[in-house]
Design a protein around this motif. Sequence first.
Motif, PDB file in Angstrom:
ATOM      1  N   MET A  68      44.793   6.428  80.493  1.00 25.43           N
ATOM      2  CA  MET A  68      44.572   5.981  79.135  1.00 25.43           C
ATOM      3  C   MET A  68      43.084   5.705  78.969  1.00 25.43           C
ATOM      4  N   PRO A  69      42.528   6.088  77.838  1.00 31.13           N
ATOM      5  CA  PRO A  69      41.084   5.899  77.653  1.00 31.13           C
ATOM      6  C   PRO A  69      40.711   4.428  77.534  1.00 31.13           C
ATOM      7  N   ASP A  70      39.473   4.129  77.921  1.00 27.34           N
ATOM      8  CA  ASP A  70      38.975   2.770  77.720  1.00 27.34           C
ATOM      9  C   ASP A  70      38.671   2.571  76.238  1.00 27.34           C
ATOM     10  N   ALA A  71      38.290   1.355  75.861  1.00 28.63           N
ATOM     11  CA  ALA A  71      38.083   1.021  74.441  1.00 28.63           C
ATOM     12  C   ALA A  71      37.001   1.887  73.797  1.00 28.63           C
ATOM     13  N   ARG A  72      35.920   2.141  74.513  1.00 21.60           N
ATOM     14  CA  ARG A  72      34.832   2.950  73.958  1.00 21.60           C
ATOM     15  C   ARG A  72      35.288   4.375  73.694  1.00 21.60           C
ATOM     16  N   ALA A  73      35.968   4.973  74.662  1.00 17.63           N
ATOM     17  CA  ALA A  73      36.451   6.346  74.495  1.00 17.63           C
ATOM     18  C   ALA A  73      37.512   6.420  73.394  1.00 17.63           C
ATOM     19  N   ALA A  74      38.374   5.423  73.315  1.00 18.34           N
ATOM     20  CA  ALA A  74      39.393   5.401  72.258  1.00 18.34           C
ATOM     21  C   ALA A  74      38.735   5.324  70.886  1.00 18.34           C
ATOM     22  N   GLN A  75      37.665   4.537  70.774  1.00 19.02           N
ATOM     23  CA  GLN A  75      36.957   4.441  69.499  1.00 19.02           C
ATOM     24  C   GLN A  75      36.305   5.777  69.143  1.00 19.02           C
ATOM     25  N   GLN A  76      35.705   6.439  70.125  1.00 17.85           N
ATOM     26  CA  GLN A  76      35.101   7.751  69.880  1.00 17.85           C
ATOM     27  C   GLN A  76      36.162   8.765  69.450  1.00 17.85           C
ATOM     28  N   ALA A  77      37.331   8.718  70.091  1.00 15.99           N
ATOM     29  CA  ALA A  77      38.418   9.625  69.726  1.00 15.99           C
ATOM     30  C   ALA A  77      38.895   9.345  68.300  1.00 15.99           C
ATOM     31  N   THR A  78      38.941   8.078  67.928  1.00 11.47           N
ATOM     32  CA  THR A  78      39.338   7.704  66.568  1.00 11.47           C
ATOM     33  C   THR A  78      38.351   8.250  65.551  1.00 11.47           C
ATOM     34  N   GLU A  79      37.069   8.200  65.879  1.00  9.46           N
ATOM     35  CA  GLU A  79      36.047   8.732  64.969  1.00  9.46           C
ATOM     36  C   GLU A  79      36.215  10.241  64.781  1.00  9.46           C
ATOM     37  N   VAL A  80      36.478  10.963  65.864  1.00 11.19           N
ATOM     38  CA  VAL A  80      36.713  12.402  65.760  1.00 11.19           C
ATOM     39  C   VAL A  80      37.965  12.655  64.915  1.00 11.19           C
ATOM     40  N   ALA A  81      39.027  11.891  65.181  1.00 13.84           N
ATOM     41  CA  ALA A  81      40.267  12.051  64.420  1.00 13.84           C
ATOM     42  C   ALA A  81      40.027  11.830  62.933  1.00 13.84           C
ATOM     43  N   SER A  82      39.249  10.829  62.588  1.00  9.93           N
ATOM     44  CA  SER A  82      38.976  10.535  61.177  1.00  9.93           C
ATOM     45  C   SER A  82      38.259  11.683  60.491  1.00  9.93           C
ATOM     46  N   LEU A  83      37.282  12.273  61.184  1.00 15.20           N
ATOM     47  CA  LEU A  83      36.538  13.399  60.610  1.00 15.20           C
ATOM     48  C   LEU A  83      37.437  14.616  60.408  1.00 15.20           C
ATOM     49  N   VAL A  84      38.247  14.931  61.413  1.00 13.77           N
ATOM     50  CA  VAL A  84      39.131  16.098  61.305  1.00 13.77           C
ATOM     51  C   VAL A  84      40.182  15.867  60.222  1.00 13.77           C
ATOM     52  N   ALA A  85      40.757  14.690  60.188  1.00 13.04           N
ATOM     53  CA  ALA A  85      41.780  14.383  59.176  1.00 13.04           C
ATOM     54  C   ALA A  85      41.190  14.493  57.776  1.00 13.04           C
ATOM     55  N   ARG A  86      39.995  13.968  57.603  1.00 10.47           N
ATOM     56  CA  ARG A  86      39.339  14.058  56.295  1.00 10.47           C
ATOM     57  C   ARG A  86      39.167  15.522  55.895  1.00 10.47           C
ATOM     58  N   ASP A  87      38.758  16.354  56.857  1.00 10.23           N
ATOM     59  CA  ASP A  87      38.599  17.781  56.575  1.00 10.23           C
ATOM     60  C   ASP A  87      39.933  18.428  56.201  1.00 10.23           C
ATOM     61  N   ALA A 129      43.506   9.713  58.836  1.00  8.34           N
ATOM     62  CA  ALA A 129      44.203   9.476  60.099  1.00  8.34           C
ATOM     63  C   ALA A 129      44.451   7.980  60.245  1.00  8.34           C
ATOM     64  N   ARG A 130      45.572   7.642  60.836  1.00  9.22           N
ATOM     65  CA  ARG A 130      45.898   6.228  61.040  1.00  9.22           C
ATOM     66  C   ARG A 130      45.021   5.643  62.138  1.00  9.22           C
ATOM     67  N   ALA A 131      44.399   4.526  61.859  1.00  6.69           N
ATOM     68  CA  ALA A 131      43.496   3.892  62.820  1.00  6.69           C
ATOM     69  C   ALA A 131      44.248   3.183  63.941  1.00  6.69           C
ATOM     70  N   ASP A 132      45.549   2.958  63.777  1.00 12.39           N
ATOM     71  CA  ASP A 132      46.309   2.216  64.782  1.00 12.39           C
ATOM     72  C   ASP A 132      46.784   3.082  65.945  1.00 12.39           C
ATOM     73  N   ARG A 133      46.392   4.348  65.983  1.00 13.34           N
ATOM     74  CA  ARG A 133      46.851   5.244  67.042  1.00 13.34           C
ATOM     75  C   ARG A 133      46.189   4.981  68.393  1.00 13.34           C
ATOM     76  N   THR A 134      45.089   4.251  68.432  1.00 10.65           N
ATOM     77  CA  THR A 134      44.346   4.121  69.691  1.00 10.65           C
ATOM     78  C   THR A 134      45.205   3.543  70.808  1.00 10.65           C
ATOM     79  N   SER A 135      46.135   2.677  70.511  1.00  8.99           N
ATOM     80  CA  SER A 135      46.977   2.102  71.555  1.00  8.99           C
ATOM     81  C   SER A 135      47.939   3.128  72.137  1.00  8.99           C
ATOM     82  N   ARG A 136      48.104   4.264  71.475  1.00 12.28           N
ATOM     83  CA  ARG A 136      49.003   5.304  71.960  1.00 12.28           C
ATOM     84  C   ARG A 136      48.259   6.462  72.619  1.00 12.28           C
ATOM     85  N   PHE A 137      46.931   6.450  72.605  1.00 13.13           N
ATOM     86  CA  PHE A 137      46.167   7.536  73.224  1.00 13.13           C
ATOM     87  C   PHE A 137      46.454   7.567  74.723  1.00 13.13           C
ATOM     88  N   HIS A 138      46.776   8.744  75.230  1.00  8.13           N
ATOM     89  CA  HIS A 138      47.028   8.926  76.662  1.00  8.13           C
ATOM     90  C   HIS A 138      46.925  10.415  76.996  1.00  8.13           C
TER      91      HIS A 138
END
Length: 176
Positions: free
Chosen positions: A1-20, A25-34
């Motif tokens: 499972m990613p650490d907090a920094r990597a999870a935040q970076q993944a969330t930022e990528v998800a937000s950009l792709v979802a916007r496109d 994208a739901r911001a609460d997904r970080t706890s499920r990243f694996h």
Amino acid sequence: MPDARAAQQATEVASLVARDQGFAARADRTSRFHVTLFHVGHFAGEIPAGTLATARAVAAEMVAPPFEVSFTHVGSFAGRPGNLPIVLLGADAEPELMAFQAVLQDRLLRAGLTAGVLHKRFNPHLTLFYGRQPLEASEITPISWRADAFVLLRSVIGQSRYIEEGRWALRGPLAK
């Protein structure tokens, strides 16, 4: 499972792709990243006690040093129309991750947990969300972390949540 920094970076990528793709994208997904290393199986309700005990026993016997996980691309996998997994990719270049997964899979299969053979080739990825349209793989600023443990997760089907069934520290040389 990613650490907090990597999870935040993944969330930022998800937000950009979802916007496109025209949605947020739901911001609460970080706890499920694996990163899934082995699929134990699909079970309605509880995991059979013997299956859970076997998976835990194999995991407890694993010995391996911590290793780096790094994703360098974002793209999509095939799926149902309008429900395509948008994923981070590129960790197959990480030899320690690939070696750990191969040993874990071999031991789980030898212990009789054969549902994992549904995945013929391990393709490390981290699912960000399920998108509406295909996404051609494109390079991103690498999202990396040091894996110092591995976790047995139970996915509660239809509820988008996971239950941690065990966690084991990575330590020592990889024992094959």
